[in-house]
Design an enzyme around this catalytic site. Sequence first.
Site, PDB file in Angstrom:
ATOM      1  N   ARG A  61       0.933  -1.288  -0.017  1.00  0.00           N
ATOM      2  CA  ARG A  61       0.158   0.077  -0.074  1.00  0.00           C
ATOM      3  C   ARG A  61       0.744   1.451  -0.195  1.00  0.00           C
ATOM      4  NH1 ARG A  61      -3.023   3.194   4.416  1.00  0.00           N
ATOM      5  NH2 ARG A  61      -4.782   3.879   3.407  1.00  0.00           N
ATOM      6  N   HIS A  65       0.738   4.107  -2.575  1.00  0.00           N
ATOM      7  CA  HIS A  65       0.560   5.628  -2.179  1.00  0.00           C
ATOM      8  C   HIS A  65       1.648   6.713  -2.557  1.00  0.00           C
ATOM      9  CE1 HIS A  65      -3.144   5.299   0.915  1.00  0.00           C
ATOM     10  NE2 HIS A  65      -3.393   4.503  -0.303  1.00  0.00           N
ATOM     11  N   ASP A  73       8.354   8.558  -6.481  1.00  0.00           N
ATOM     12  CA  ASP A  73       9.530   9.220  -6.184  1.00  0.00           C
ATOM     13  C   ASP A  73      10.033   9.384  -4.719  1.00  0.00           C
ATOM     14  OD1 ASP A  73       7.577  10.736  -5.052  1.00  0.00           O
ATOM     15  OD2 ASP A  73       7.873  12.605  -6.287  1.00  0.00           O
ATOM     16  N   ASN A  93      -3.696   8.976   4.184  1.00  0.00           N
ATOM     17  CA  ASN A  93      -2.404   8.491   4.965  1.00  0.00           C
ATOM     18  C   ASN A  93      -2.369   8.686   6.702  1.00  0.00           C
ATOM     19  OD1 ASN A  93      -1.328   7.568   2.529  1.00  0.00           O
ATOM     20  ND2 ASN A  93      -0.408   9.568   2.358  1.00  0.00           N
ATOM     21  N   HIS A 192      -6.035  -6.073  -1.745  1.00  0.00           N
ATOM     22  CA  HIS A 192      -6.798  -6.100  -0.307  1.00  0.00           C
ATOM     23  C   HIS A 192      -7.097  -7.527   0.137  1.00  0.00           C
ATOM     24  CE1 HIS A 192      -8.455  -1.623  -0.202  1.00  0.00           C
ATOM     25  NE2 HIS A 192      -7.088  -1.771  -0.143  1.00  0.00           N
TER      26      HIS A 192
END
Length: 327
Positions: A61, A65, A73, A93, A192
Amino acid sequence: MASNSLFFFFFTFLFGTILLSNAQLSPTFYDATCPDALAVIKTLIQQAVANETRMAASLIRLHFHDCFVQGCDASVLLDELATPTSERTALQNNNSARGYEVIDAMKAEVERICPGIVSCADILAVAARDASVEANGPTWTVQLGRRDSTTANRTEAEANLPRFTSSLDEHIANFDGKGLNVRDLVALSGSHTIGQAQCVTFRGRIYDNNSDIEAGFRSTRQGNCPNTTDGEGNGNLAPLDLVTPDLFDNNYFVNLIEKKGLLQSDQILFSGQQTDSIVTEYSNNPETFRVDFANAMVKMGDIRPLLGDAGIIRSVCSTLEMNPQAM
């Protein structure tokens, strides 16, 4: 003689500039400069997942994200001491994304053996692949050569990262903007099949009388997620896949067909819309899902990487600190 030296200088400069401008990701990027990097990362991932099974899902995850904000990056790893626009505190987050300390440990060990060589963005990409393998998921060839950003963008994170309330159309548009198609969306959502969700993300679904959730599954999930408005129980965890929560398999898609998707943003993948056929296919063909998931992870890892002379190589993933050897 002087003219020959001057010619050599300009030729070298021009040739180097061309190489940088044409830089591409490659699975052999560190073979000469840090040949042991991938082995080190693999060992530490094995230890991290052995210590906490949930970490496999968390690292996959975290890579996701990262790539959906500014590209792959490592911007998601920057903390608020490094930049006031840290993505760690974005709505999707904050108190949710995890695994930062595992990435920090891997980076520290890789820096020890190869200072200033391996980027945090590449470490995160490799960690996601190795985490999948540790959960009995598929493997894939990780393309390497990303560099690290010097910025983060909380606003972009909140705009681009999926929410547990997102509609299917919103998901499709979001993925399309990243060069990922509907099949990639369904395959990547299949991550998931492992991991857990906080009560606050599924409370609305399990207490909505108009929800299409299966009754027995609803009752089970209500047992650890109280119907309150004061925040009580918000952080209580439930497995995204009740049947095989720690095993990377295709049971996630079986759950959706049985109306046992924990998050509404998962269940919409099987709700009489264009993704239904893909969910059915994956539920019947686990190997097809594994192959598509691996391919989609490679595509995702190629979202707007910083290459060549762009970005930096951070020596600590949460900061903008650089090893002098990387300057």
